[in-house]
Write a protein that holds these residues in place. Structure first.
Motif, PDB file in Angstrom:
ATOM      1  N   TYR A   1      35.318  27.579  45.824  1.00  0.00           N
ATOM      2  CA  TYR A   1      34.955  28.919  46.258  1.00  0.00           C
ATOM      3  C   TYR A   1      36.122  29.639  46.921  1.00  0.00           C
TER       4      TYR A   1
ATOM      5  N   ARG B   1      36.470  33.502  45.795  1.00  0.00           N
ATOM      6  CA  ARG B   1      35.993  33.564  44.415  1.00  0.00           C
ATOM      7  C   ARG B   1      35.835  34.992  43.908  1.00  0.00           C
ATOM      8  N   ASP B   2      35.368  35.908  44.775  1.00  0.00           N
ATOM      9  CA  ASP B   2      35.132  37.286  44.335  1.00  0.00           C
ATOM     10  C   ASP B   2      36.400  38.136  44.407  1.00  0.00           C
TER      11      ASP B   2
ATOM     12  N   SER C   1      38.251  38.554  47.180  1.00  0.00           N
ATOM     13  CA  SER C   1      38.555  38.990  48.545  1.00  0.00           C
ATOM     14  C   SER C   1      39.766  38.240  49.081  1.00  0.00           C
TER      15      SER C   1
ATOM     16  N   TRP D   1      30.276  28.926  51.208  1.00  0.00           N
ATOM     17  CA  TRP D   1      30.324  30.391  51.061  1.00  0.00           C
ATOM     18  C   TRP D   1      30.569  30.995  52.433  1.00  0.00           C
TER      19      TRP D   1
END
Length: 121
Positions: free
Chosen positions: A29, A50-51, A53, A98
């Motif tokens: 992650y 992961r996104d 950021s 997360w």
């Protein structure tokens, strides 16, 4: 379990550049870089989630860039305009929780062996 293999450390004069790489055995992650200088606490330098950021410590913002090649499970740290105070052992870290773009070492469960970066004035 995740194995992390770092490369790219070395010695450079102030104002120079280095690029660190860290290859992970699987996707996680979050991945990031931490550093520890002799006699000082470990410091979170930069992380990427992961996104996509990103987060940087104030001490490296504008000079260091973290990036990630998800296909290769590899994270990079491009370090420009290096200063003597950047001298430290740099360690790659990864985690599955997360936690967002965290710079807390406790949020990372996997660590590499570290690679030395030395910046001379």
């Amino acid at each position: 379990q995740v194995q992390l293999v770092e490369s790219g450390g070395g010695s450079v004069q102030a104002g120079g550049s280095l690029r660190l790489s860290c290859a992970a055995s699987r996707y996680t992650y979050i991945m990031g870089w931490f550093r520890q200088a002799p006699g000082k606490e470990r410091e979170g330098v930069a992380v990427i989630v992961r996104d996509g950021s990103l987060r940087y410590s104030d001490s490296v913002k504008g000079r260091f860039t973290i990036s990630r090649d998800s296909a290769k499970n590899t994270v990079y740290l491009q370090m420009n305009d290096l200063k003597p105070e950047d001298t430290a052992m740099y360690s790659c870290a990864a985690g599955d929780g997360w936690v967002g773009a965290s710079l807390r070492s406790s949020d990372f469960g996997y660590w590499g062996q570290g690679t030395q970066v030395t910046v001379s004035s």
